[in-house]
Motif scaffolding. Sequence first.
Motif, mmCIF file in Angstrom:
data_model
loop_
_atom_site.group_PDB
_atom_site.id
_atom_site.type_symbol
_atom_site.label_atom_id
_atom_site.label_comp_id
_atom_site.label_asym_id
_atom_site.label_seq_id
_atom_site.Cartn_x
_atom_site.Cartn_y
_atom_site.Cartn_z
ATOM 1 N N SER A 1 0.794 -1.221 0.000
ATOM 2 C CA SER A 1 0.000 0.000 0.000
ATOM 3 C C SER A 1 0.828 1.274 0.000
ATOM 4 C CB SER A 1 -0.919 0.022 1.233
ATOM 5 O OG SER A 1 -0.153 -0.092 2.428
ATOM 6 N N GLY A 2 2.139 1.179 0.191
ATOM 7 C CA GLY A 2 2.964 2.371 0.229
ATOM 8 C C GLY A 2 3.309 2.866 -1.168
ATOM 9 N N PRO A 3 3.779 4.109 -1.256
ATOM 10 C CA PRO A 3 4.155 4.661 -2.563
ATOM 11 C C PRO A 3 5.228 3.809 -3.252
ATOM 12 C CG PRO A 3 4.072 6.399 -0.912
ATOM 13 C CD PRO A 3 3.954 5.106 -0.174
ATOM 14 N N GLY A 4 4.969 3.478 -4.513
ATOM 15 C CA GLY A 4 5.933 2.718 -5.291
ATOM 16 C C GLY A 4 5.960 1.250 -4.986
ATOM 17 N N GLU A 5 5.072 0.725 -4.142
ATOM 18 C CA GLU A 5 5.060 -0.687 -3.787
ATOM 19 C C GLU A 5 4.121 -1.454 -4.717
ATOM 20 O OE1 GLU A 5 4.147 -1.091 0.361
ATOM 21 O OE2 GLU A 5 5.815 0.179 0.993
#
Length: 540
Positions: free
Chosen positions: A285-289
């Motif tokens: 769910s994190g940016p770039g994941e």
Amino acid sequence: MKKPHALIGLLAAAGTTIGVLVAVFGLPYGRMNYTAFAGLYHNGGTPVPVAHWEMDCDTTTAGTQNLCNVPQGTAGHQTDLKLVNGSGVTISLAAFQWEININDTTKATVTTPVDGDLNGNPDVDTTVMTGGFNCALVPPVMSTGEDGPGTNTTSQVCFAPTGPSFASGTTARVATYRVNIAPAATGLVLLGYEDVASGDNDGNDLVLCNPGPGLCFGATLNITAPPTSTPTATNTATNTATNTPTATATPLGATINKIPEGNANNVDLAIPAANLWICVTGPCSGPGEGNLIVFEYATNVLTGDFNGDTVADGLGAYEFDIEYDNFVIQSVNPSDVVFNPGPITPYPGGADGILDGEGAARAPASCGFSLVFENVVHFGCVTAGQVPGPTGDMDIARLNLIPHPDLTNDIFPGNDNGVVTVLKDNGCELVDTFGHPTVGSVGGGLTAVCGDLAVTVRILEGDLNLDCVVDVQDQQLIAWRYASFFGSLLYSQWYDLEPNLHDLDIDIKDLQKVFGRDGSTCQLPVQPQPPLPPPAPFGN
């Protein structure tokens, strides 16, 4: 004053008075070259090649800035009114008529002039405009009222017996114009030229913008809140986007750059570069994941006023080409943002966290002209009607990069893993609502900058189950294979983390690689994994 012949009527009405002044006192600056003045209104002679008028709203920075941040409550903010000679030959300037317009007087008002002549408002720069200019025979008007309530239009007429000459390539400050910014104002204020006529020493027309803008380019003031007196410490790493580019001198033309989501641990806008983490088991769910959102961010979008309603026409359409390596990036999935009336998810403020021009009133856009090829996507959107589009800085489109699934067979969670690829933009074009290129476009309509992005597709070191965190599950996975070696069914190169080239066994080095990174995440790797620059120099 909407038409040049209106000036002739005014001159005729004042003819007796002017004649008496001339007869009694004589022309104060010597004998006037009447053909220079008359040529403005009767198209005398052959027009000289192209020159144009522009505004510079940041006089402290070299060059011309036509999009400027101005703090609330600023008194007497100065904008320079400049003549640019791009004709290829030397030109002269002996007479000019112009109107300067403020589109919103609730935000900005014209300052009171010192007097009604050369140091009025606009204030003619007599160090540049030599030759004895007179701006009082036709009295200036600080507020004509012609553009309706909520606006202000200032009218001025100046002429000289013999005006100065300017070599090709010269930019000359003819006058300055000052406004007061309201203390609580927010948003944009447009300063524009109207009903411009100018002529040389031989009576030839130079630049005519009558009644529309012609080659007369205004400026946009972006009103900002004053900085707070107490700085706030921001030492804690977060997963929020920190993508606002460092402020630099604004070029004349618009730019398009790629702004990736992420924080300072996996985004480096100085290169620019970003990580795209391979994440499979989630939540990712994190940016770039698992995917990387990249905004196509436009700056300095300025247009003319081709329908003459004193409102900048604004952005009406755009297009660009995205080149990518389809062995590394499976898809880029472009989508419109600037004309999308809904919120941008998961970043409702876009690349910079602020809703700028995106969600414009011209929505929705038609983006059905896009073409998808093997490793190139041509993306373009158009809008319909005459409602003004946005100007200034804004997100125009969003890319959603998906890594190729086969990469899990090629890279592994060991040291310095990853594949660097370049996402390249070509053919960036921004046009106004009537199809004209935005101010400062080059090469037939291209933006001055069409930026690229280096993307490192990689795995978090020690993340054996690809969930973007190193925890007890990864420790269990590798501990179970401890002491296995090549030839054993328990052995797999996926777990042979140390050294980089594999030593064909899973020993204490490999276990410590995982156990020593307990708590590491893609957003805050234990032992940093910053994005890498491209393998070769790249640019716009």
